[in-house]
Design an enzyme around this catalytic site. Structure first.
Site, PDB file in Angstrom:
ATOM      1  N   LYS A 123       4.548   1.132  -8.010  1.00  0.00           N
ATOM      2  CA  LYS A 123       5.902   0.997  -8.564  1.00  0.00           C
ATOM      3  C   LYS A 123       5.615   0.976 -10.084  1.00  0.00           C
ATOM      4  CE  LYS A 123       7.844  -0.646  -4.383  1.00  0.00           C
ATOM      5  NZ  LYS A 123       8.621  -1.538  -3.604  1.00  0.00           N
ATOM      6  N   ASP A 142      13.971  -1.980  -9.292  1.00  0.00           N
ATOM      7  CA  ASP A 142      12.856  -2.857  -8.676  1.00  0.00           C
ATOM      8  C   ASP A 142      11.985  -3.503  -9.730  1.00  0.00           C
ATOM      9  OD1 ASP A 142      13.703  -2.339  -6.115  1.00  0.00           O
ATOM     10  OD2 ASP A 142      11.629  -0.987  -5.678  1.00  0.00           O
ATOM     11  N   THR A 222       0.601  -1.376  -4.171  1.00  0.00           N
ATOM     12  CA  THR A 222       0.675  -2.155  -2.695  1.00  0.00           C
ATOM     13  C   THR A 222      -0.381  -1.141  -1.946  1.00  0.00           C
ATOM     14  OG1 THR A 222       2.843  -2.818  -3.372  1.00  0.00           O
ATOM     15  CG2 THR A 222       2.300  -2.802  -1.093  1.00  0.00           C
ATOM     16  N   ASP A 289      18.177  -8.508  -0.790  1.00  0.00           N
ATOM     17  CA  ASP A 289      18.416  -7.031  -0.470  1.00  0.00           C
ATOM     18  C   ASP A 289      17.644  -6.548   0.657  1.00  0.00           C
ATOM     19  OD1 ASP A 289      19.611  -4.479  -1.624  1.00  0.00           O
ATOM     20  OD2 ASP A 289      17.533  -4.059  -2.087  1.00  0.00           O
ATOM     21  N   GLU A 294      10.597  -4.229   8.771  1.00  0.00           N
ATOM     22  CA  GLU A 294       9.711  -3.410   9.521  1.00  0.00           C
ATOM     23  C   GLU A 294       8.798  -4.222  10.342  1.00  0.00           C
ATOM     24  OE1 GLU A 294      11.147  -0.436   6.321  1.00  0.00           O
ATOM     25  OE2 GLU A 294      10.044  -2.416   6.229  1.00  0.00           O
ATOM     26  N   ASP A 309       8.514  -4.203   0.652  1.00  0.00           N
ATOM     27  CA  ASP A 309       9.700  -4.080  -0.333  1.00  0.00           C
ATOM     28  C   ASP A 309      10.304  -5.479  -0.725  1.00  0.00           C
ATOM     29  OD1 ASP A 309       9.171  -1.450  -0.333  1.00  0.00           O
ATOM     30  OD2 ASP A 309      10.761  -1.085   1.370  1.00  0.00           O
TER      31      ASP A 309
END
Length: 333
Positions: A123, A142, A222, A289, A294, A309
Site C-alpha cells: 500500500k 488509505d 502486508t 470503516d 474476514e 485492512d
C-alpha cells in the site's frame, strides 16, 4: 518531661515518620503489586522488542514457511515469536519477483511476489506524516503507516489477529517496473520528476495516482495469509450505510444487539466477543470503516475475526468516534 522519656518519644515519632514514608511513597501493601505490575510490563516490553535486521538462526525453513506454520484458527502468530524480527526483515528487504495490480477492493494497492514465492500487499504512501484527514471518520485515502501501527497495537493487546505488516521503501524503476505485469505497467505515469501509478480498484483514478519522491516510494507491506487458510467475507453487523440521511438499524435501535445475538454465527461461539474486541481495537486506532470482516472458511463460527485492512485509521488525532464502540455499549451485560 525527663530526658529518657523524651528520647523514647522522639524514637517513636521517628518510627512513625519512617512507616508513613514507606506507606505514602511506596504504596504500602500496594507497592508489592505495583512492582509486580512493573516487572510484568517490562517482560511484555522485552517480548515485543524486535531486533533490526534479524536473521533466522537456522536454514531448514524459509521465513515464509515459519510464518505459515504460525497461523491457526485463533491466531495469526503465536505469543512467543523469536523469529518475528527475521520474518519482518525478509518482508522489508526481499527481492520482488513479480508485481501486479491489487486484489479486489476500493483502495489503491499492488500485489507483489517476493523471492521464495511469498505474496504480499503493498500500500503506497498517500499523505505526509502530519496530514490530518478532515470530514467523516472514514474519509480519505488509505494510510499505509496506519497498517504498520495497527499491527503493532495488535501485538501489544495480545490479540494476534492482524497479518504481519512492515514499512518499506520501493524503487519503482529498479524493483517494480522490470517485473510488473502489463496491467500494472499501464497505470504508471510521470508527474514532474516523480514516478506515479494509479492501479486498478473501485476508486482508482488516473487523476489521483500515488507518487514516489523521484523513483522511491514509501509504503506498507502486508504478508499474505497462507492459501491453506482460505478466507470468508462477512458483512459486519454494525456496518454503516455510507448514505447521507440513511441510518443503519444499530444507529437508532439501542436493543439491536438482542437481534444480533439470535443470528448465526453470533448466537454461539466466540464471534460476538471477537466483534466487541475489534470494536475496542478500532476505537483505539480510529477505524470507522470496518463494514465487512474476514474469518477463515468453514469454521462454524469458531474462527477468529481477522483484523485485515486497517488503513483507514489514524486519520485525525483530535477525533474520537464513539459510534465505533456501539457493539460494546449495546451488548454490554
Amino acid at each position: 518531661m525527663k530526658l529518657k522519656q523524651r528520647v523514647v518519644l522522639l524514637a517513636a515519632l521517628l518510627v512513625v515518620l519512617i512507616l508513613a514514608k514507606v506507606f505514602l511513597l511506596d504504596g504500602g501493601e500496594g507497592s508489592a503489586a505495583s512492582r509486580q505490575d512493573q516487572r510484568a510490563f517490562q517482560r511484555m516490553e522485552a517480548g515485543l522488542r524486535l531486533r533490526r535486521g534479524a536473521q533466522l538462526d537456522h536454514t531448514l525453513q524459509s521465513p515464509w514457511e515459519v510464518a505459515a506454520q504460525w497461523v491457526g484458527p485463533r491466531e495469526v502468530y503465536p505469543d512467543e515469536t523469536p523469529e518475528l524480527g527475521a520474518v519482518l526483515s525478509a518482508m522489508a528487504t526481499g527481492r520482488v519477483e513479480r508485481a501486479d495490480v491489487g486484489y479486489k477492493g476500493t483502495q489503491l494497492k499492488a500485489l507483489l511476489v517476493l523471492e521464495g514465492g511469498q505474496k504480499v500487499v503493498f500500500k503506497p504512501r498517500r499523505y505526509s506524516r502530519d496530514h490530518v484527514v478532515e470530514g467523516e471518520p472514514y474519509a480519505g485515502y488509505d494510510r499505509h503507516n496506519a497498517e504498520v501501527a495497527a499491527f503493532h497495537l495488535d501485538r501489544i493487546l495480545g490479540f494476534r489477529r492482524a497479518p504481519l505488516v512492515v514499512g518499506r521503501f520501493m524503487n519503482l524503476r529498479t524493483e517494480i517496473k522490470p517485473v510488473a505485469t502489463d496491467q500494472l505497467l499501464s497505470t504508471f505515469l510521470m508527474q514532474g520528476n516523480n514516478t506515479c501509478f494509479y492501479g486498478k480498484c473501485y476508486y482508482c483514478r488516473e487523476s489521483e495516482p500515488a507518487c514516489a519522491e523521484g523513483e522511491v516510494m514509501e509504503g506498507s507491506v502486508t504478508l499474505w495469509l497462507p492459501d491453506v487458510w482460505p478466507l470468508q467475507k462477512h458483512r459486519h453487523p454494525w456496518g454503516r450505510t455510507y448514505r447521507e440521511g440513511k441510518l443503519a438499524r444499530w444507529e437508532y435501535d439501542e436493543s439491536y444487539c438482542e437481534a444480533v445475538k439470535k443470528t448465526a454465527p453470533y448466537d454461539s461461539g466466540p464471534r460476538l466477543l471477537d466483534v466487541i474486541d475489534t470494536a475496542i481495537f478500532d476505537y483505539l486506532i480510529g477505524n470507522a470503516d470496518r463494514h465487512h470482516y474476514e474469518s477463515f472458511q468453514d469454521d462454524g463460527g469458531a474462527s477468529m475475526l481477522i483484523l485485515l485492512d486497517n488503513a483507514k485509521s489514524f486519520g485525525n488525532p483530535t477525533q474520537d468516534e464513539r459510534s465505533i464502540l456501539a457493539p460494546v455499549y449495546q451488548c454490554c451485560m
